[in-house]
Design a protein around this motif. Structure first.
Motif, short mmCIF file in Angstrom:
data_model
loop_
_atom_site.label_atom_id
_atom_site.label_comp_id
_atom_site.label_asym_id
_atom_site.label_seq_id
_atom_site.Cartn_x
_atom_site.Cartn_y
_atom_site.Cartn_z
N ASP A 54 0.84 -1.19 0.00
CA ASP A 54 0.00 0.00 0.00
C ASP A 54 0.88 1.24 0.00
O ASP A 54 1.56 1.55 0.98
CB ASP A 54 -0.91 -0.02 1.23
CG ASP A 54 -1.92 1.13 1.22
OD1 ASP A 54 -1.79 2.04 0.37
OD2 ASP A 54 -2.82 1.13 2.08
N PRO A 56 -6.33 3.63 4.36
CA PRO A 56 -5.50 2.48 4.02
C PRO A 56 -6.33 1.36 3.39
O PRO A 56 -7.52 1.19 3.71
CB PRO A 56 -4.92 2.05 5.38
CG PRO A 56 -4.95 3.29 6.20
CD PRO A 56 -6.19 4.03 5.78
N ARG A 99 2.60 -1.52 4.39
CA ARG A 99 2.57 -0.10 4.09
C ARG A 99 3.95 0.36 3.64
O ARG A 99 4.97 0.02 4.25
CB ARG A 99 2.16 0.65 5.35
CG ARG A 99 1.80 2.12 5.14
CD ARG A 99 0.39 2.28 4.66
NE ARG A 99 -0.05 3.68 4.77
CZ ARG A 99 -1.19 4.14 4.34
NH1 ARG A 99 -2.04 3.31 3.77
NH2 ARG A 99 -1.52 5.40 4.47
#
Length: 498
Positions: A62, A68, A78
């Motif tokens: 991500d 998110p 992340r």
């Protein structure tokens, strides 16, 4: 493991899907940014794959989505360092635990046997880069077709088997796979690139010895047009601003005659001896017509300490003078040993100190190697008590692939890429004490001199051929009378050329 010559993977016989037993684990890595809806199509399709589910992990990288991303069935990591596709891909692959990394774009839909089609190649060899067949569609369920560019390349190269040194140009992040070990040996993904990171990675994988395999049975569909399809000129304008620095094979991006490039086309390694001998060799490498060459100067540089010494009687004087001379030359770097590889540069030349390259020597050796995609060209200079003194031009990709197998590197390179010996005289390499001094525009004028010499050799060969033809026709032998017509003209040209 099979040794493949060049990129001709046709010697491999992959099993048909459903007829074999998989063993390798695969990590599907999906870089993603604000694409929740697309992922809700893509990830469920992975759950239907025929490849054993216990051997598959799905990682979504991500890249700063807000909110998110939430992706059931996948591990979301992340991106913490940087942003963009390069940073996301690198973050995802570093988190992966599989034997194989399978890149997948977030807007892709896969056929149920897509992963199995990829993975069967990785079970045969561990240096494959498998490229799936991506078709572009407006909506799920359509058949679509590959891009015209992809079809043209595949049709003109026997599906990359005859692609020469650049099959990597079809490497994309949409649906390709590579062994994790090979990926990391190539240096991973360049996290600083937010576009064209897949092309740049493909180039480095090629230098690491990869074979690129497009598999038509690894079917996938890209929902919606790509950015290149929508804004091709703008994409190229953006990407070419930095790919010229990173991919030396893109010669048309390096037309400037004096630029210094981050990744050289040829790296020349010279082991330091005396100041004069070494300087002559290094300067000749920097002055040639192939301007994107760089030099690695090899010596025990760590011994050059700063304590008080006698300037003129210093036992390390030769090394110190050389370090002084090239300390601020951006195309010269210092190393304690000869580099094992020039990667990511495509060629490594080892040049003995005291031998001087002609203006067109490096360019000529590269041309010679590229005619048959040779992995090694050795240039005989002299024969001494320790054997033949030679210059070596090594193709980075060839020696990287050879390193994957047990055995003598030169023999393996000859088997998989080919090798040849040539003469130093043929390539204008001379001892330093016989070389002309570099002055003014040395590369320009020495290149002209080399062209002149080649022209003279060609004319002499033509004279001999025409003389033999005259004799064959029953006329007077050429040695007994002055030739007339075109032969006379050639003879006068040779006399005037000296």
């Amino acid at each position: 493991m099979t040794r493949i010559r060049h990129n001709d993977y046709g010697v491999l016989r992959p099993p048909e899907p459903g007829t074999w037993q998989p063993a390798l684990r695969v990590s599907v890595v999906i870089p993603a940014y604000d694409c929740q809806e697309a992922l809700e199509r893509t990830v469920p399709a992975l759950a239907r794959q025929t490849y054993p589910a216990e051997l598959v992990e799905i990682i979504v990288a991500d890249d700063g989505s807000e909110p998110p991303l939430r992706v059931p069935g996948a591990r979301v990591v992340r991106v913490a360092d940087g942003w963009g596709r390069g940073a996301a891909r690198q973050t995802g692959q570093l988190a992966a635990t599989g034997d194989v990394i399978h890149w997948l774009d977030s807007d892709m839909l896969l056929a149920d046997d897509h992963l199995e089609a990829h993975m069967r190649w990785h079970h045969l060899i561990d240096y494959a880069v498998v490229i799936g067949e991506t078709r572009f569609v407006d909506a799920p369920g359509e058949e679509g077709e590959p891009t015209a560019y992809t079809k043209k390349i595949l049709d003109s190269t026997r599906r990359l088997r005859d692609a020469g040194a650049n099959p990597y140009l079809l490497h994309t992040g949409a649906s390709t796979s590579v062994r994790a070990e090979l990926l990391r040996a190539a240096g991973g993904v360049d996290a600083s690139l937010n576009m064209a990171e897949d092309t740049e990675l493909g180039y480095r994988l090629a230098q690491a010895g990869a074979v690129f395999i497009p598999d038509a049975e690894a079917r996938a569909w890209h929902v919606g047009p790509s950015t290149v399809m929508l804004r091709e000129k703008e994409v190229h304008r953006h990407n070419w601003s930095y790919l010229g620095d990173l991919i030396p094979d893109l010669r048309w991006l390096r037309k400037h005659p004096r630029r210094h490039w981050l990744v050289p086309y040829v790296r020349v390694a010279v082991t330091a001896t005396t100041y004069e001998e070494t300087r002559a060799s290094v300067d000749s490498a920097l002055a040639g017509t192939l301007t994107d060459a760089a030099v690695t100067l090899v010596g025990p540089w760590s011994k050059l300490t700063g304590e008080r010494r006698s300037n003129l009687d210093d036992p390390m004087l030769e090394l110190r003078l050389l370090h002084n001379l090239y300390a601020y030359e951006p195309r010269v770097e210092f190393a304690e040993s000869v580099p094992v590889s020039a990667a990511p540069a495509p060629f490594l030349v080892t040049l003995p100190a005291g031998w001087v390259l002609g203006a067109d020597t490096l360019a000529g050796l590269v041309r010679h190697a590229d005619r048959d995609l040779l992995g090694l060209v050795s240039v005989a200079l002299a024969e001494g008590s320790e054997g033949v003194v030679a210059v070596r031009l090594e193709r980075t990709a060839a020696f990287a692939r050879a390193a994957l197998f047990p055995g003598r590197a030169d023999d393996l390179v000859d088997e998989m890429f080919g090798s040849e010996w040539v003469s130093g005289v043929e390539y204008d390499i001379v001892p330093a004490d016989e070389a002309e001094p570099l002055a003014g525009e040395p590369a320009k004028w020495r290149a002209l001199a080399g062209q002149r010499a080649a022209e003279i050799r060609e004319l002499k060969a033509t004279v001999e051929r025409l003389s033999a033809e005259v004799a064959r026709l029953g006329q007077e032998p050429a040695a007994e009378q002055e030739p007339r017509g075109p032969l006379s003209s050639l003879m006068r040209h040779l006399r005037s050329a000296g």
